[in-house]
Motif scaffolding. Structure first.
Motif, PDB file in Angstrom:
ATOM      1  N   ASN A 108       0.662  -1.092   0.033  1.00 28.26           N
ATOM      2  CA  ASN A 108       0.069   0.138  -0.040  1.00 28.26           C
ATOM      3  C   ASN A 108       0.762   1.242   0.014  1.00 28.26           C
ATOM      4  O   ASN A 108       0.237   2.282  -0.246  1.00 28.26           O
ATOM      5  CB  ASN A 108      -1.073   0.109   1.272  1.00 28.26           C
ATOM      6  N   VAL A 109       2.126   1.258   0.507  1.00 25.76           N
ATOM      7  CA  VAL A 109       3.097   2.327   0.590  1.00 25.76           C
ATOM      8  C   VAL A 109       4.393   1.560   0.086  1.00 25.76           C
ATOM      9  O   VAL A 109       4.822   0.612   0.471  1.00 25.76           O
ATOM     10  CB  VAL A 109       3.179   2.760   1.783  1.00 25.76           C
ATOM     11  N   LEU A 110       5.039   2.406  -0.939  1.00 25.59           N
ATOM     12  CA  LEU A 110       6.150   1.886  -1.605  1.00 25.59           C
ATOM     13  C   LEU A 110       7.234   2.648  -0.630  1.00 25.59           C
ATOM     14  O   LEU A 110       7.670   3.975  -1.245  1.00 25.59           O
ATOM     15  CB  LEU A 110       6.063   2.298  -3.188  1.00 25.59           C
ATOM     16  N   ALA A 111       7.574   2.338   0.332  1.00 24.96           N
ATOM     17  CA  ALA A 111       8.573   2.797   1.324  1.00 24.96           C
ATOM     18  C   ALA A 111       9.862   2.380   0.994  1.00 24.96           C
ATOM     19  O   ALA A 111      10.220   1.670   0.136  1.00 24.96           O
ATOM     20  CB  ALA A 111       8.338   2.157   2.662  1.00 24.96           C
ATOM     21  N   TYR A 112      10.819   3.233   1.594  1.00 25.46           N
ATOM     22  CA  TYR A 112      12.259   3.209   1.772  1.00 25.46           C
ATOM     23  C   TYR A 112      12.483   1.620   2.095  1.00 25.46           C
ATOM     24  O   TYR A 112      11.665   1.026   3.143  1.00 25.46           O
ATOM     25  CB  TYR A 112      13.022   3.951   2.526  1.00 25.46           C
ATOM     26  N   SER A 113      13.551   0.867   1.609  1.00 27.76           N
ATOM     27  CA  SER A 113      14.078  -0.149   2.162  1.00 27.76           C
ATOM     28  C   SER A 113      15.078   0.105   3.160  1.00 27.76           C
ATOM     29  O   SER A 113      15.523   1.079   3.197  1.00 27.76           O
ATOM     30  CB  SER A 113      14.290  -1.313   0.780  1.00 27.76           C
TER      31      SER A 113
END
Length: 399
Positions: free
Chosen positions: A59-64
């Motif tokens: 749902n959220v393309l976050a930092y890895s």
């Protein structure tokens, strides 16, 4: 007008990509161009990797994490174990392609003005990475007559100075396709231990070895743990050049901790691409068996066709999917441009990579080209036939 930097003006253009505008113009004129110039495989990316992105429910393309996701690094460590490279997730930093891994390695172990010894011809972007890092490439020449085997170890030792920090090899080699033997790797290992240097191995073509010969990694060499740095990438292994995921691997904790600071400065590697690459690690061995069979066939076809051209000298590649070819001409840069600008045969031509850009010694390799055999065998036959006719016409015009 403000000036650009000295570093910027010294940055070399890619010998592979600088001819692209000429190729595009040829295509606009309706000429079909056979691309022998770039290592972009036409092999299908494993479906399992593509599906992992398509079916993802983020749902959220976050930092890895800066060092890459823990799940991916653990699976990478398991992959390396299968290849007799015993590392764990903490020994791996995931990077944006093998290119960033090499930049992190250079930044971690070398200061401005330091030196790295590289057998040439070598991957052209090593020149660019060294300029970007403010370090100097010291070349040791390998020869087409020796099939680009490792030069005598004495030639390396002669070049070592107080500024030397590392030796860099590509194994199997781009642009040569040469596969270094276990014996050759052990000679380099002894040398770097003797002089307390790093040995960096670009091993992105590890899977692409032919004729029943085994790839021998620098991290299989016992006692080299503090000296060895592997550069790796998924680009060619899984035909995922656009994923831009690579990694730096080392058992040297100081190297890893230093490289991590560079990784933190650029925040993180791409999240979706890591998801695809993690899935790709489950690719069945049959995929690689089929790919190797295909490339062996292409290599054999290419060599057979090239050997029928008068005056041409061919190196015999044992790995990767590149072949170095010496032509009976003075300047391959001019010839490569002429192929795209002024020549066509039945409205077809070929695009090759002039080899001078794979050397850092001035004036060397001017009559050589690199061919990437990433086309199907029937297209390779057509392309080399066109190359033969072009050479005949070019030489006739020159005389």
């Amino acid at each position: 007008m403000p000036n650009i930097s000295i570093k910027g003006s010294q940055m070399p253009a890619s010998p592979i990509r600088k001819l692209v505008p000429y190729a595009e113009e040829a295509k606009k004129r309706g000429v079909n161009v056979y691309h022998l110039n770039i290592g972009q495989p036409d092999i299908k990316t494993p479906q399992i990797a593509l599906d992992a992105v398509k079916n993802n429910t983020l749902n959220v393309l976050a930092y890895s994490r800066s060092e890459g996701s823990e799940a991916y690094r653990k699976k990478l460590a398991a992959y390396y174990k299968k290849n007799n490279i015993l590392v764990n997730a903490a020994d791996i930093i995931v990077t944006t392609g093998g290119s960033e891994a090499l930049l992190f390695a250079f930044g971690s172990i070398m200061d401005i003005g330091d030196e790295v010894i590289i057998p040439e011809p070598f991957y052209a972007n090593y020149n660019g990475f060294s300029v970007a890092s403010g370090i100097n490439v010291v070349p040791v020449i390998s020869k087409i007559e020796d099939n680009f085997a490792l030069p005598p170890i004495e030639e390396f030792e002669k070049l070592i100075t107080p500024k030397t920090k590392a030796i860099l090899i590509c194994n199997p080699g781009n642009p040569t396709g040469y596969l270094y033997s276990e014996e050759e790797i052990k000679k380099l290992a002894s040398l770097v231990k003797k002089h307390d240097l790093f040995l960096i191995a670009d091993e992105v073509y590890r899977e692409f070895v032919y004729d029943g010969v085994k790839h021998y990694s620098i991290l299989e060499n016992e006692g080299l743990e503090d000296h060895a740095i592997i550069i790796d990438s998924v680009s060619k292994r899984y035909s995922m050049c656009g994923a831009r995921i690579g990694c730096l691997v080392s058992k040297n904790k100081e190297v890893i901790n230093t490289a991590l600071k560079f990784a933190q400065a650029r925040l993180s590697p791409p999240t979706y691409a890591q998801i695809a690459c993690e899935a790709a690690l489950d690719t069945d061995q049959s995929y690689f068996d089929e790919v190797i069979t295909e490339y062996v066939g292409r290599r054999n076809t290419l060599i057979k066709e090239l050997e029928q051209i008068s005056g041409v000298k061919v190196a015999y590649p044992k790995g990767a999917f590149y072949c170095m070819v010496e032509l009976p001409i003075d300047n391959a840069d001019n010839f490569a441009q002429w192929l795209l600008e002024s020549f066509h045969y039945n409205n077809q031509t070929v695009m090759v990579a002039p080899a001078a850009g794979f050397y850092s010694t001035p004036g060397v390799g001017l009559n050589q080209i690199r061919i990437a055999y990433v086309l199907k065998s029937e297209d390779l036959v057509k392309a080399i036939h066109i190359l033969k006719i072009a050479l005949e016409k070019y030489i006739l015009q020159a005389n």
